[in-house]
Design an enzyme around this catalytic site. Structure first.
Site, PDB file in Angstrom:
ATOM      1  N   CYS A 230       0.943  -1.275  -0.097  1.00 45.39           N
ATOM      2  CA  CYS A 230       0.091  -0.185   0.059  1.00 45.39           C
ATOM      3  C   CYS A 230       0.883   1.293   0.020  1.00 45.39           C
ATOM      4  O   CYS A 230       1.010   2.030   1.054  1.00 45.39           O
ATOM      5  CB  CYS A 230      -0.946  -0.018   1.276  1.00 45.39           C
ATOM      6  SG  CYS A 230      -1.820  -1.478   1.527  1.00 45.39           S
ATOM      7  N   ALA A 231       1.594   1.483  -0.904  1.00 45.67           N
ATOM      8  CA  ALA A 231       2.857   2.560  -1.168  1.00 45.67           C
ATOM      9  C   ALA A 231       2.281   3.697  -0.952  1.00 45.67           C
ATOM     10  O   ALA A 231       3.014   4.648  -0.351  1.00 45.67           O
ATOM     11  CB  ALA A 231       3.471   2.139  -2.395  1.00 45.67           C
ATOM     12  N   GLY A 234       4.929   6.676  -0.883  1.00 43.90           N
ATOM     13  CA  GLY A 234       6.470   5.862  -0.973  1.00 43.90           C
ATOM     14  C   GLY A 234       7.270   6.024   0.242  1.00 43.90           C
ATOM     15  O   GLY A 234       8.365   5.851  -0.041  1.00 43.90           O
ATOM     16  N   GLY A 235       6.949   6.832   1.069  1.00 49.01           N
ATOM     17  CA  GLY A 235       7.731   7.164   2.130  1.00 49.01           C
ATOM     18  C   GLY A 235       8.326   6.119   2.780  1.00 49.01           C
ATOM     19  O   GLY A 235       9.505   6.155   3.251  1.00 49.01           O
ATOM     20  N   LYS A 236       7.596   4.947   3.215  1.00 49.28           N
ATOM     21  CA  LYS A 236       7.949   3.768   3.831  1.00 49.28           C
ATOM     22  C   LYS A 236       9.114   3.076   2.718  1.00 49.28           C
ATOM     23  O   LYS A 236       9.971   2.463   3.205  1.00 49.28           O
ATOM     24  CB  LYS A 236       6.977   3.080   4.588  1.00 49.28           C
ATOM     25  CG  LYS A 236       6.241   3.838   5.534  1.00 49.28           C
ATOM     26  CD  LYS A 236       5.108   3.022   6.076  1.00 49.28           C
ATOM     27  CE  LYS A 236       4.596   3.861   7.184  1.00 49.28           C
ATOM     28  NZ  LYS A 236       3.859   5.009   6.707  1.00 49.28           N
ATOM     29  N   ASP A 252      -0.093  -0.039  -5.165  1.00 52.42           N
ATOM     30  CA  ASP A 252      -1.043   0.772  -4.355  1.00 52.42           C
ATOM     31  C   ASP A 252      -2.287   0.227  -5.459  1.00 52.42           C
ATOM     32  O   ASP A 252      -2.355   0.400  -6.503  1.00 52.42           O
ATOM     33  CB  ASP A 252      -1.002   2.121  -4.340  1.00 52.42           C
ATOM     34  CG  ASP A 252      -1.777   2.683  -3.314  1.00 52.42           C
ATOM     35  OD1 ASP A 252      -1.274   2.996  -2.223  1.00 52.42           O
ATOM     36  OD2 ASP A 252      -3.024   2.999  -3.760  1.00 52.42           O
ATOM     37  N   ASP A 279      -0.685  -7.503 -12.229  1.00 51.81           N
ATOM     38  CA  ASP A 279       0.433  -8.181 -12.398  1.00 51.81           C
ATOM     39  C   ASP A 279       1.146  -8.722 -11.194  1.00 51.81           C
ATOM     40  O   ASP A 279       2.343  -9.648 -11.300  1.00 51.81           O
ATOM     41  CB  ASP A 279       1.671  -7.313 -13.216  1.00 51.81           C
ATOM     42  CG  ASP A 279       1.219  -6.597 -14.380  1.00 51.81           C
ATOM     43  OD1 ASP A 279       0.580  -7.537 -15.005  1.00 51.81           O
ATOM     44  OD2 ASP A 279       1.743  -5.461 -14.647  1.00 51.81           O
ATOM     45  N   CYS A 345      -1.741   3.646  11.181  1.00 50.30           N
ATOM     46  CA  CYS A 345      -1.273   4.681  12.011  1.00 50.30           C
ATOM     47  C   CYS A 345      -2.445   5.182  12.990  1.00 50.30           C
ATOM     48  O   CYS A 345      -3.144   6.251  12.829  1.00 50.30           O
ATOM     49  CB  CYS A 345      -1.062   6.173  11.058  1.00 50.30           C
ATOM     50  SG  CYS A 345      -2.285   6.637   9.971  1.00 50.30           S
TER      51      CYS A 345
END
Length: 398
Positions: A230-231, A234-236, A252, A279, A345
């Site tokens: 669940c990007a 893309g912070g993580k 995502d 994919d 969170c």
């Protein structure tokens, strides 16, 4: 803008928010129509609005009502209680300022503050949180009334914390190091971060302390295949890439959420391959699949207080169903000896431990290795300097 004009602008924005408009949309609309307002004015109006949203229930008591003017009056009454300054100066009735205080408002302002105030949280959530946190809940509820601190993550593959701090200081951003290596707390100049050289050169990224702590605790596989399921932005993904050499993939369900990821990855010096949902079944299995799932965001309600007043039991049920479906979809993507990491969170057990228990109850062959709940304000000697609420669980096959 005069201080009273800033208050009137905040009241105008709050009226639109209370009518259903999103807070950011209301503030943006006002700013576009107020060409005369400078950056300091816009920041002050934003602070007024967000303070009122954070403290909506208590402000309604202090201001004598739930309309925008009463909420603003209540917030100012709390803020100015010990200053000796007359709130009436901010309700002057002059051009661009709020109307003068009426007799009932003046009587309210002149009265002592109540000994107790209601929690600034939807009332239906309080029994759930009290069961989970007990005696620790009052201090957490108090933190929800105030602005959250801003944290940066130093990209250790490109800079040291000292180098990053020095570069930030050139652009007026003052920071202090945290116990967690590579984490910085911003003490001055937070609004200058995005235009700073350190940020634009990829030396630092905005990331909360608890989120950084959760990433630091992941069992990252050296030279392995890592999927951020669940990007989002893309912070993580970038945080993991700063710690280890591996092959990174991002997915995502809504690919538009990843639109900023290529630019951020390039700035950080990281290669990230995006994968479409269709994919995923044909991909080689991954050594780590991180599912930072959609959630209430209750751990971040200091930053997005508007969200807490829009959240209800029906929304929680919908989120739980989504969270369950994500775990079910991600589990088959994990290699035999890999790790499935589930994160939110959220402060709510219903989104955290309960979802893991539900997954293990309906899915054979998996076990919980570890889980941790970061409480609001955790990670610093002074709670107000600590991070957001965050939860992470690590699962492996039996």
């Amino acid at each position: 803008m005069r201080p009273d004009a800033r208050v009137e602008a905040a009241i105008i924005c709050l009226e639109q928010i209370l009518s259903g408009m999103a807070a950011e949309q209301a503030l943006t609309r006002w700013a576009r129509g107020a060409r005369y307002a400078g950056s300091g004015d816009r920041a002050a109006v934003r602070d007024h609005v967000y303070d009122a949203l954070r403290q909506k229930r208590s402000a309604a008591i202090l201001g004598g009502g739930e309309d925008a003017r009463a909420l603003m009056l209540g917030v100012l009454r709390a803020q100015m209680a010990d200053t000796g300054r007359d709130i009436g100066s901010l309700f002057s009735g002059e051009t661009h300022g709020p109307d003068p205080l009426g007799p009932a408002e003046r009587a309210l302002v002149d009265a002592p503050l109540p000994a107790t105030l209601p929690a600034d949280l939807p009332e239906w959530l309080l029994p759930m949180l009290n069961t989970q946190y007990g005696a620790d809940l009052p201090s957490m509820l108090d933190l929800l009334r105030y602005r959250a601190p801003v944290f940066l993550r130093v990209n250790l593959s490109k800079s040291t914390p000292d180098q990053a701090r020095a570069q930030l200081l050139v652009d007026g951003v003052e920071t202090l190091p945290c116990v967690l290596p590579g984490a910085l707390r911003v003490t001055q100049g937070a609004r200058r971060i995005s235009n700073s050289r350190a940020y634009q050169d990829g030396l630092v990224e905005l990331q909360d302390l608890s989120s950084q702590s959760a990433i630091a605790a992941l069992p990252l596989p050296e030279n392995g295949r890592i999927l951020d399921y669940c990007a989002g932005g893309g912070g993580k993904t970038l945080a993991m890439a700063a710690q280890i050499r591996a092959r990174f993939y991002a997915h995502d369900a809504n690919p538009d959420r990843m639109s900023d990821l290529p630019e951020r990855a390039q700035r950080a010096g990281v290669v990230v391959q995006q994968i479409k949902t269709a994919d995923l079944p044909s991909e080689q299995r991954f050594d780590l699949v991180l599912c930072d799932v959609p959630c209430s965001g209750s751990g971040t309600w200091r930053r997005d207080p508007d969200a807490k007043w829009r959240f209800d039991a029906a929304a929680l049920n919908r989120l739980n169903a989504t969270q369950d479906s994500i775990l079910d979809a991600a589990a088959p993507l994990v290699a035999q000896d890999g790790v499935l990491a589930y994160a939110t969170c959220s402060l709510l057990r219903e989104e955290n431990d309960a979802r893991i228990e539900s997954f293990l109850g309906r899915t054979s062959g998996w076990k919980l290795v570890s889980s941790r709940q970061w409480r609001l304000g955790e990670g610093a000697e002074q709670p107000q300097n600590g991070g957001d609420g965050f939860f992470v669980a690590h699962l492996t096959r039996e």
